[in-house]
Write an enzyme that holds these catalytic residues in place. Sequence first.
Site, PDB file in Angstrom:
ATOM      1  N   GLY A   1       0.664  -2.011   0.282  1.00 33.24           N
ATOM      2  CA  GLY A   1      -0.195   0.009  -0.204  1.00 33.24           C
ATOM      3  C   GLY A   1       0.811   1.107   0.376  1.00 33.24           C
ATOM      4  CB  ALA A   2       0.349   4.957  -1.882  1.00 33.87           C
TER       5      ALA A   2
ATOM      6  NE  ARG B   1       5.273  -0.318  -4.564  1.00 32.86           N
ATOM      7  CZ  ARG B   1       3.993  -0.668  -3.589  1.00 32.86           C
ATOM      8  NH1 ARG B   1       4.601  -1.240  -2.418  1.00 32.86           N
ATOM      9  NH2 ARG B   1       3.181  -0.522  -4.240  1.00 32.86           N
TER      10      ARG B   1
ATOM     11  CB  CYS C   1      -7.046  -3.326  -3.983  1.00 31.24           C
ATOM     12  SG  CYS C   1      -4.378  -3.257  -4.053  1.00 31.24           S
TER      13      CYS C   1
ATOM     14  CB  SER D   1      -7.174   1.594  -0.473  1.00 32.37           C
ATOM     15  OG  SER D   1      -7.081   3.214   0.186  1.00 32.37           O
TER      16      SER D   1
ATOM     17  CG  ASP E   1      -0.751   2.436  -5.436  1.00 29.26           C
ATOM     18  OD1 ASP E   1      -1.540   2.303  -5.632  1.00 29.26           O
ATOM     19  OD2 ASP E   1       0.233   2.335  -4.723  1.00 29.26           O
TER      20      ASP E   1
ATOM     21  CG  ASN F   1      -5.566   1.612  -6.669  1.00 25.96           C
ATOM     22  OD1 ASN F   1      -5.447   1.990  -5.470  1.00 25.96           O
ATOM     23  ND2 ASN F   1      -6.716   1.248  -6.089  1.00 25.96           N
ATOM     24  CE  LYS F   2      -2.296  -3.857  -6.328  1.00 22.96           C
ATOM     25  NZ  LYS F   2      -1.081  -4.209  -6.343  1.00 22.96           N
TER      26      LYS F   2
ATOM     27  CE  LYS G   1      -1.898   7.142  -0.681  1.00 25.29           C
ATOM     28  NZ  LYS G   1      -2.862   6.501  -0.535  1.00 25.29           N
TER      29      LYS G   1
HETATM   30  C1  RUB Z   1      -2.001  -1.393  -2.821  1.00 21.41           C
HETATM   31  C2  RUB Z   1      -3.638  -0.618  -4.060  1.00 21.41           C
HETATM   32  C3  RUB Z   1      -4.087   0.402  -2.389  1.00 21.41           C
HETATM   33  C4  RUB Z   1      -3.501   1.949  -2.966  1.00 21.41           C
HETATM   34  C5  RUB Z   1      -3.961   2.613  -1.712  1.00 21.41           C
HETATM   35  O1  RUB Z   1      -0.985  -1.884  -3.699  1.00 21.41           O
HETATM   36  O2  RUB Z   1      -3.088  -0.142  -4.771  1.00 21.41           O
HETATM   37  O3  RUB Z   1      -4.876   0.760  -2.738  1.00 21.41           O
HETATM   38  O4  RUB Z   1      -1.917   1.492  -2.142  1.00 21.41           O
HETATM   39  O5  RUB Z   1      -3.681   2.338  -0.827  1.00 21.41           O
HETATM   40  P1  RUB Z   1      -0.163  -2.793  -3.458  1.00 21.41           P
HETATM   41  P2  RUB Z   1      -3.351   3.097   1.076  1.00 21.41           P
HETATM   42  O6  RUB Z   1      -0.562  -3.737  -1.941  1.00 21.41           O
HETATM   43  O7  RUB Z   1       0.521  -3.637  -4.700  1.00 21.41           O
HETATM   44  O8  RUB Z   1       0.847  -1.853  -2.317  1.00 21.41           O
HETATM   45  O9  RUB Z   1      -5.454   4.392   0.822  1.00 21.41           O
HETATM   46  O10 RUB Z   1      -3.301   1.874   2.136  1.00 21.41           O
HETATM   47  O11 RUB Z   1      -2.893   3.735   0.942  1.00 21.41           O
END
Ligand code: RUB
Length: 304
Positions: free
Chosen positions: A18-19, A60, A128, A130, A197, A207-208, A233
């Site tokens: 996650g981002a 990343r 996914c 988030s 992301d 995003n994913k 972001k």
């Molecule tokens: C995670 C993903 C999430 C974003 C946002 O992909 O796509 O939707 O990162 O997450 P991966 P957040 O698991 O491949 O990193 O809201 O937690 O920043």
Amino acid sequence: MEAIKETARKIGNLEIKGARNAALAAVNAIQVFAQQSTAEDKTSFLAELTQIQQLLFNSRETEPLMRNALSYLIGQIQQSSIQKVSELCTLLSVNADKFLYELDASRNYAAEIGAKCIQHEMTIFTHCHSSTATLMLLKAKQDGKNFKVICTETRPTLQGRITACKLAENDIAVTFIVDSASRAYVSKADFVIVGADAITPNGNVVNKIGTSGLAVLAHDVHKPFYVISELLKLDTTTHYNEFENIEQRNPDDIWKDAPQKINVQNPAFDVTPSRYIHNIICEKGLIQPQNVLDITRQFYPWLF
Ligand code: RUB
């Protein structure tokens, strides 16, 4: 430096997902590094920080929140008139704490605002994992709303299971589907919510993988498609219409030991054009994706 390499490795191999989590880990790592630095002067301290920044950036490709966080912290050191390394380390540590505190506050505001979009008996579709979208759903539950969530498994690394488990642990009714069942289930939902992301200056959202297809589906069945994200972001490196780099992950995630003649591709993310996005839910409210650049510039001028 070993601890930094370890953090970069964990971000790169998805032990840290996650981002937001990637950004938090990177900020924590640089903070710990600064406390242990043996640099003798400001120039060598900055050289170390730049080396670390590059290592973490490379872990990343598609993570502007991490890049923005590190650039901010290092920028503050560059601009400071302080020369003594021990004082610069304290400055970095204080700024990192402040940055993390504000990032947390931004996520909370966005989640609180998003929770208000959920009404009793609604069905919400998500993809996914988030942490921000999940927090929004948890806050709606805390507000006493009774609603259901449909959640995709999110091939190939199945982060949808993390979302489904978190919701179930908090007594939110959750239905779990394979990604390819999305078309049938988006039409049963009141709206779709996903995280981000990266957001490009023209309001497209990275995003994913699979997110953009869901946005087109939602559009097709006239369901709102929301993105929840902190404004930080925003990826300013795509300011002049450069394309966002989309990270290609290990093909083994999809098909381990596939026959050599088969070209297995594993793009981690895709780009949802702003025209499919109803609103971006951020710390400043619900905004039109086309306005993201102006609003981010207003509140985070240091990013530009
Ligand atoms: C995670 C993903 C999430 C974003 C946002 O992909 O796509 O939707 O990162 O997450 P991966 P957040 O698991 O491949 O990193 O809201 O937690 O920043």
